[in-house]
Every structure is written in C-alpha cells, then in structure tokens.
Design a protein around this motif. Structure first.
Motif, PDB file in Angstrom:
ATOM      1  N   ARG A  95       1.030   9.389   7.857  1.00 46.36           N
ATOM      2  CA  ARG A  95      -0.256   9.737   6.981  1.00 46.36           C
ATOM      3  C   ARG A  95      -1.645   9.745   6.670  1.00 46.36           C
ATOM      4  O   ARG A  95      -2.552  10.773   6.758  1.00 46.36           O
ATOM      5  CB  ARG A  95       0.216   8.597   5.626  1.00 46.36           C
ATOM      6  CG  ARG A  95       0.869   8.839   4.964  1.00 46.36           C
ATOM      7  CD  ARG A  95       0.952   9.718   3.575  1.00 46.36           C
ATOM      8  NE  ARG A  95       0.175  10.539   2.968  1.00 46.36           N
ATOM      9  CZ  ARG A  95      -0.010  11.148   2.884  1.00 46.36           C
ATOM     10  NH1 ARG A  95       0.354  12.411   2.769  1.00 46.36           N
ATOM     11  NH2 ARG A  95      -0.783  11.199   1.208  1.00 46.36           N
ATOM     12  N   LEU A  96      -1.815   9.287   8.751  1.00 43.48           N
ATOM     13  CA  LEU A  96      -3.324   8.907   9.175  1.00 43.48           C
ATOM     14  C   LEU A  96      -3.181  10.673   9.734  1.00 43.48           C
ATOM     15  O   LEU A  96      -4.378  10.694  10.357  1.00 43.48           O
ATOM     16  CB  LEU A  96      -3.284   7.447  10.197  1.00 43.48           C
ATOM     17  CG  LEU A  96      -2.789   6.438   9.095  1.00 43.48           C
ATOM     18  CD1 LEU A  96      -2.675   5.245  10.827  1.00 43.48           C
ATOM     19  CD2 LEU A  96      -4.134   6.087   8.837  1.00 43.48           C
ATOM     20  N   LEU A 129      -5.400   5.037   5.589  1.00 40.31           N
ATOM     21  CA  LEU A 129      -6.531   4.238   5.816  1.00 40.31           C
ATOM     22  C   LEU A 129      -6.987   3.322   5.704  1.00 40.31           C
ATOM     23  O   LEU A 129      -7.546   1.869   6.461  1.00 40.31           O
ATOM     24  CB  LEU A 129      -7.158   5.839   5.948  1.00 40.31           C
ATOM     25  CG  LEU A 129      -8.439   5.581   6.736  1.00 40.31           C
ATOM     26  CD1 LEU A 129      -8.348   5.268   8.250  1.00 40.31           C
ATOM     27  CD2 LEU A 129      -9.803   5.976   6.946  1.00 40.31           C
ATOM     28  N   ARG A 130      -6.703   2.860   4.725  1.00 41.09           N
ATOM     29  CA  ARG A 130      -7.729   1.290   3.570  1.00 41.09           C
ATOM     30  C   ARG A 130      -6.918   0.363   4.450  1.00 41.09           C
ATOM     31  O   ARG A 130      -6.857  -1.249   5.134  1.00 41.09           O
ATOM     32  CB  ARG A 130      -7.810   1.549   2.463  1.00 41.09           C
ATOM     33  CG  ARG A 130      -7.998   0.817   1.574  1.00 41.09           C
ATOM     34  CD  ARG A 130      -9.202   0.543   2.219  1.00 41.09           C
ATOM     35  NE  ARG A 130     -10.204  -0.864   1.060  1.00 41.09           N
ATOM     36  CZ  ARG A 130     -10.797  -1.849   1.274  1.00 41.09           C
ATOM     37  NH1 ARG A 130     -11.908  -1.332   3.013  1.00 41.09           N
ATOM     38  NH2 ARG A 130     -11.044  -3.064   1.183  1.00 41.09           N
ATOM     39  N   ALA A 131      -5.124   0.553   3.955  1.00 41.69           N
ATOM     40  CA  ALA A 131      -4.432  -0.264   4.706  1.00 41.69           C
ATOM     41  C   ALA A 131      -4.965  -1.072   6.319  1.00 41.69           C
ATOM     42  O   ALA A 131      -4.707  -1.818   6.491  1.00 41.69           O
ATOM     43  CB  ALA A 131      -2.781  -0.159   3.747  1.00 41.69           C
ATOM     44  N   PHE A 186       0.941  -1.104  -0.231  1.00 42.12           N
ATOM     45  CA  PHE A 186      -0.105   0.238  -0.034  1.00 42.12           C
ATOM     46  C   PHE A 186       0.907   1.341  -0.193  1.00 42.12           C
ATOM     47  O   PHE A 186       0.001   2.679  -0.326  1.00 42.12           O
ATOM     48  CB  PHE A 186      -0.460  -0.198   1.145  1.00 42.12           C
ATOM     49  CG  PHE A 186      -2.203  -0.604   1.177  1.00 42.12           C
ATOM     50  CD1 PHE A 186      -3.719  -0.074   0.093  1.00 42.12           C
ATOM     51  CD2 PHE A 186      -2.674  -2.094   1.251  1.00 42.12           C
ATOM     52  CE1 PHE A 186      -4.931  -0.758   0.391  1.00 42.12           C
ATOM     53  CE2 PHE A 186      -3.660  -2.240   0.596  1.00 42.12           C
ATOM     54  CZ  PHE A 186      -4.498  -1.855   0.896  1.00 42.12           C
ATOM     55  N   THR A 187       2.140   1.002  -0.178  1.00 45.66           N
ATOM     56  CA  THR A 187       3.091   2.537   0.325  1.00 45.66           C
ATOM     57  C   THR A 187       2.719   3.211  -0.794  1.00 45.66           C
ATOM     58  O   THR A 187       2.869   4.515  -0.647  1.00 45.66           O
ATOM     59  CB  THR A 187       4.325   1.731   0.022  1.00 45.66           C
ATOM     60  OG1 THR A 187       4.812   1.611   2.397  1.00 45.66           O
ATOM     61  CG2 THR A 187       5.103   3.150   0.126  1.00 45.66           C
ATOM     62  N   SER A 247      -2.214   9.195  -1.547  1.00 42.42           N
ATOM     63  CA  SER A 247      -3.300   9.512  -0.510  1.00 42.42           C
ATOM     64  C   SER A 247      -4.091   9.226   0.532  1.00 42.42           C
ATOM     65  O   SER A 247      -3.069   7.692   0.433  1.00 42.42           O
ATOM     66  CB  SER A 247      -4.845   8.734  -1.684  1.00 42.42           C
ATOM     67  OG  SER A 247      -5.816   9.010  -0.943  1.00 42.42           O
ATOM     68  N   LYS A 248      -3.925   9.901   0.986  1.00 46.98           N
ATOM     69  CA  LYS A 248      -4.028   9.503   2.913  1.00 46.98           C
ATOM     70  C   LYS A 248      -5.439   8.427   3.523  1.00 46.98           C
ATOM     71  O   LYS A 248      -5.319   7.459   3.981  1.00 46.98           O
ATOM     72  CB  LYS A 248      -4.611  10.427   3.768  1.00 46.98           C
ATOM     73  CG  LYS A 248      -3.474  12.316   3.907  1.00 46.98           C
ATOM     74  CD  LYS A 248      -3.782  12.830   4.643  1.00 46.98           C
ATOM     75  CE  LYS A 248      -2.596  13.852   4.884  1.00 46.98           C
ATOM     76  NZ  LYS A 248      -3.137  14.588   6.087  1.00 46.98           N
TER      77      LYS A 248
END
Length: 246
Positions: free
Chosen positions: A115-116, A40-42, A28-29, A35-36
C-alpha cells in the motif's frame, strides 16, 4: 549484572515493538485497504512510537541530520539495522523502499509495504531483477514519493565491508531523479542481529544530492565514497560513548 539487565530490557523492548506492530496492523487494516493514506498513517505512528520507546526504554536517541529529501528523489542509504529504516521513514514525507520479495509474505509488513508503494525484488535473479525493478519503480512513481534503496543490498554491520551494487546506478539513470546519499551509525547501538540494544545517539545523515545525468562509474564511486566516509565519521564520533557504556 548490568549487561544481563540491559539484555533483558532489550528483549522486552523487542517484544513490545513487534506487539505494537501487530496491534496497529490490525486496527488500521480496513483504513489501509481502502486508502493508501491509511497505510502511511499507520506506519508513521509506528515509526514515531519505536523512536520514542527506544529513547525511553533503552536510552537510545535518534537524530536526523542534513536537509530532509522531499518530492521525487532517490535515497541511497547505508543500512545497518531496522533503526535506520525507522529514522528515514519518520523523516521523509512518503518513503517507498526497495525490498526483498520474501517480505511480501510477512504478516502486516507485506500488506502495508504494497500500500505504501514499496518495490519487491528477487535478489537471486540479478539482471532480470534489476530490469523489472526499473519498470516497477517507473510505474509506481505515478504518485510522488521518496524511493529508498540500499546500494549494498542488505544490512551491513559496522566495520564490515560489502560491495555496492550497480543496480543503484541503473535505477538512478533510468528514473532521472536526483539521488541523496544517506550515512548512518545506528548499527553500533541496534545491531543487525541479536537482542542487545545500547544507549547512545543513533544518527542518519542526508548528504549532498547528486544531480541527474552523472555517468554510471562516477555515480557509483561517489555514493560509495560519500556514504562510507560519512558513516565511518559518525561511527567514530559515537564509538567512545559506546565503549564507555559497556
């Protein structure tokens, strides 16, 4: 013999969840960097996988009680182990944690925490750290989310005592958001240190919110009273089953 097998199975579980963290982190990197939402999804996938693996491999179920906080709110949570982080993160829409600054240098965790919108603090600098934390949180809340802070500042084992830090009240007053206390018993099953995990029901419970505007001393007294009383009740509820499993 049963205790040894449980320890070995717990070790396998620990290895699996950290390998899975690395796999997801790598996959997911690119998405997380652009995209933040990707970060969040990962992290949501990771949290749900850990909860599922804990149930399947260890017999450790996770349960969230009470109304789940949404919108702009501060969550003051009892912290006993990594599992309460996982349960809270899975439950709320977009958790942002107050975290130790050293974790920014941890592979994958540092990148995804940034990122979160997690807020790093220097735990050894006290006054300066609190002032900077308030500024950083205010800046970060240009985007909605649920800010999670641990009033005791670290993981605390069941039965141990550690004072509640006034930085929580300063942040509560500075932000002007409602504060939702959260209790837990997960340390009985997933300890703050060591490998052995135990079967049972690990609970995080969201308690009645504290509206903005409560005086500092009253706020500190209330969160400590409510969190400790409910955490003790949850641990008492679970203790007989833990002792039986042993």
């Amino acid at each position: 013999m049963g205790h040894v097998l449980r320890w070995l199975w717990s070790l396998i579980f620990v290895i699996v969840i950290y390998l899975w963290m690395a796999v997801l982190g790598i996959l997911f990197t690119p998405y997380a960097l652009v995209s933040k939402r990707g970060a969040l999804r990962a992290c949501k996938i990771y949290a749900r996988t850990v909860i599922w693996l804990a149930r399947v491999m260890l017999g450790l179920r996770g349960e969230v009680r009470g109304p789940v906080p949404t919108g702009e709110v501060m969550i003051a949570a009892k912290h006993q182990s990594f599992f309460d982080i996982i349960l809270i993160f899975d439950a709320v829409p977009h958790a942002k944690f107050i975290m130790k600054r050293e974790l920014l240098w941890t592979p994958f965790i540092g990148l995804y925490a940034k990122r979160l919108g997690c807020i790093p603090v220097d735990r050894g600098k006290r006054g300066k750290a609190v002032a900077r934390m308030v500024r950083d949180v205010a800046a970060e809340f240009s985007e909605p989310g649920q800010l999670v802070i641990y009033p005791q500042g670290t993981r605390v084992a069941p039965g141990a005592t550690k004072p509640y830090k006034v930085g929580t009240a300063i942040l509560y007053q500075g932000l002007g958001y409602p504060c939702v206390p959260a209790a837990t018993n997960v340390g009985l099953f997933w300890p703050r240190k060591g490998i052995l995990r135990k079967p049972g029901l690990g609970v995080v419970e969201f308690l009645d919110p504290i509206v903005p505007g409560v005086a500092r001393d009253e706020f500190m007294e209330r969160i400590e009273r409510d969190i400790e009383a409910r955490s003790n009740a949850l641990m008492l509820e679970a203790k007989g089953k833990v002792d039986a499993a042993d």
